[in-house]
Motif scaffolding. Structure first.
Motif, mmCIF file in Angstrom:
data_model
loop_
_atom_site.group_PDB
_atom_site.id
_atom_site.type_symbol
_atom_site.label_atom_id
_atom_site.label_comp_id
_atom_site.label_asym_id
_atom_site.label_seq_id
_atom_site.Cartn_x
_atom_site.Cartn_y
_atom_site.Cartn_z
ATOM 1 N N ARG A 202 0.837 -1.222 0.000
ATOM 2 C CA ARG A 202 0.000 0.000 0.000
ATOM 3 C C ARG A 202 0.863 1.261 0.000
ATOM 4 O O ARG A 202 0.538 2.253 -0.669
ATOM 5 C CB ARG A 202 -0.937 -0.018 1.198
ATOM 6 N N GLU A 203 1.960 1.227 0.767
ATOM 7 C CA GLU A 203 2.839 2.390 0.796
ATOM 8 C C GLU A 203 3.557 2.554 -0.548
ATOM 9 O O GLU A 203 3.777 3.687 -1.005
ATOM 10 C CB GLU A 203 3.847 2.260 1.939
ATOM 11 N N MET A 204 3.904 1.454 -1.186
ATOM 12 C CA MET A 204 4.482 1.537 -2.533
ATOM 13 C C MET A 204 3.493 2.176 -3.497
ATOM 14 O O MET A 204 3.874 3.035 -4.313
ATOM 15 C CB MET A 204 4.864 0.133 -3.018
ATOM 16 N N ASN A 205 2.230 1.783 -3.424
ATOM 17 C CA ASN A 205 1.193 2.405 -4.261
ATOM 18 C C ASN A 205 1.101 3.901 -3.998
ATOM 19 O O ASN A 205 0.960 4.706 -4.933
ATOM 20 C CB ASN A 205 -0.173 1.772 -3.982
ATOM 21 N N ARG A 206 1.202 4.284 -2.732
ATOM 22 C CA ARG A 206 1.079 5.705 -2.375
ATOM 23 C C ARG A 206 2.261 6.518 -2.909
ATOM 24 O O ARG A 206 2.104 7.683 -3.303
ATOM 25 C CB ARG A 206 0.986 5.856 -0.857
ATOM 26 N N LEU A 207 3.428 5.889 -2.946
ATOM 27 C CA LEU A 207 4.627 6.594 -3.389
ATOM 28 C C LEU A 207 4.807 6.568 -4.909
ATOM 29 O O LEU A 207 5.396 7.489 -5.485
ATOM 30 C CB LEU A 207 5.866 5.957 -2.745
ATOM 31 N N GLY A 208 4.325 5.518 -5.547
ATOM 32 C CA GLY A 208 4.589 5.342 -6.966
ATOM 33 C C GLY A 208 5.750 4.413 -7.233
ATOM 34 O O GLY A 208 6.428 4.536 -8.262
ATOM 35 N N ARG A 361 -4.457 9.270 1.937
ATOM 36 C CA ARG A 361 -3.710 8.388 2.825
ATOM 37 C C ARG A 361 -2.425 9.069 3.264
ATOM 38 O O ARG A 361 -1.631 9.537 2.430
ATOM 39 C CB ARG A 361 -3.400 7.065 2.109
ATOM 40 N N GLU A 362 -2.179 9.120 4.545
ATOM 41 C CA GLU A 362 -0.938 9.658 5.097
ATOM 42 C C GLU A 362 0.149 8.588 5.038
ATOM 43 O O GLU A 362 -0.137 7.395 4.928
ATOM 44 C CB GLU A 362 -1.153 10.100 6.553
#
Length: 373
Positions: A202-208, A361-362
């Motif tokens: 999920r964090e990878m998705n948020r960062l790109g 999302r934070e």
């Protein structure tokens, strides 16, 4: 066994006399103007690649360069498979430079080795400004191409590079990382993704940062396809039905990858695809038939310590592969997707997903001990 060895490319350091000193007779520059009966597809391939260059899914050049005391990629470097003259001859417009690590590196050592490679890549790009340009977005890739430079994207890196820390993931992204291989970590194993692994995704998705699933277990692949909002890559995967290599994908996963609009980047290596250019083309035909023309790409996998078919011995040889596909009836539309457009689409979708996720999302503060302890 001798026949197989004759068909494989022997690295220059093993046989330094393998290449003649004069221009190669099969070089685009060295060919006479009149075309023979088999040359028309090769001429068409060069013309097509001039419009739709290759976006190469995997280059092991960073680790290979660590072992050279001196090199000049602009003049040409015989100790590696990739340099700027060969990239230009092969019409390569962009490539992912792997930050993978030797087996066994974990924790702080893995993080440090990844940072060392990042620093090396930045130094190499800075020292070759007329040929290379670091890129992190589709817009920057396009700018590099318009300026006659080869766009260099950072990744994939090993999951071990994170040291089980989302903060390190964010730091690596800030330094340019754009793909991460989801293998070799406790949270992405044969059993699939753990709760912390899903939080990493999920964090990878948020960062790109795109997920690379080459070598991942079937359970991990299926869970990533279910959880990820961004398309995924398989930077070095061919068809297991044609060659039973563990990193190759079975037919059912190729179908699922295509349904998820992911991208299977077929490696040009003898180990995974076969000993001739025709073998590589067979894999491309198979993946296109199952996953779709919009879900197949190319992965040179040069300078990664693997043998290649002699017709595809280095980064200059992409026109010979495209010529083989033209002889098989591939349309120019499908070839443009294969070489350039599919990679641009996946990167663009990843950027769009990241912008949308950042609005709602934070940054995650999750710890592996809290979720998997």
């Amino acid at each position: 066994m001798a026949d197989l060895q004759d068909e494989l490319h022997t690295p220059p350091e093993v046989d330094p006399f393998d290449e003649p000193a004069e221009p190669r007779p099969d070089s685009h520059e060295a060919r006479p103007h009149a075309a023979g009966p088999d040359e028309a597809p090769l001429e068409r391939a060069h013309a097509l690649l001039a419009l739709h260059p290759v976006a190469d899914g995997y280059s092991g050049l960073p680790w290979a360069l660590r072992h050279l005391h001196w090199f000049d990629l602009e003049l040409g470097e015989c100790a590696v498979d990739t340099d700027l003259p060969r990239l230009r001859e092969g019409h390569v417009g962009a490539l992912l430079w792997s930050l993978h690590l030797p087996e066994g590196l974990r924790g702080e050592r893995a993080v440090g080795a990844t940072l060392d490679q990042l620093d090396l890549v930045r130094t190499v790009v800075r020292n070759h400004p007329e040929g290379l340009r670091l890129a992190g977005t589709v817009g920057q890739i396009t700018d590099a191409r318009n300026c006659g430079r080869v766009a260099v994207l950072l990744g994939p890196a090993s999951a071990a590079s994170l040291g089980d820390s989302l903060g390190i993931l964010r730091s690596l992204h800030a330094l340019g990382l754009r793909a991460l291989t989801l293998t070799g970590a406790s949270w992405a194993s044969e059993a699939g993704l753990t709760r912390f692994g899903e939080e990493v995704l999920r964090e990878m998705n948020r960062l790109g940062v795109l997920a690379d699933l080459s070598g991942a277990s079937a359970d991990t692949i299926r869970r990533v396809l279910a959880v990820s909002k961004a398309p995924v890559l398989c930077t070095r995967s061919a068809a297991r039905a044609l060659r039973p290599h563990p990193a190759n994908l079975p037919d059912e996963l190729l179908v699922e990858l295509g349904a998820a609009k992911g991208l299977c980047m077929v490696p040009l290596t003898a180990e995974q695809t076969g000993t001739t250019v025709r073998d590589v083309a067979d894999h491309l035909d198979h993946v296109r038939a199952l996953a779709g023309a919009q879900c197949v790409g190319l992965s040179g996998t040069y300078d990664a310590g693997t043998a290649h078919p002699r017709e595809l011995r280095d980064a200059s040889r992409y026109p010979h592969l495209v010529a083989e596909l033209l002889r098989r009836g591939w349309s120019e539309t499908d070839l443009a997707l294969l070489t350039w457009e599919n990679v641009q689409r996946v990167l663009r979708d990843g950027e769009f997903t990241a912008r949308a996720a950042q609005m709602r999302r934070e940054p995650s503060t999750a710890k592996i001990a809290d979720l998997d302890g």
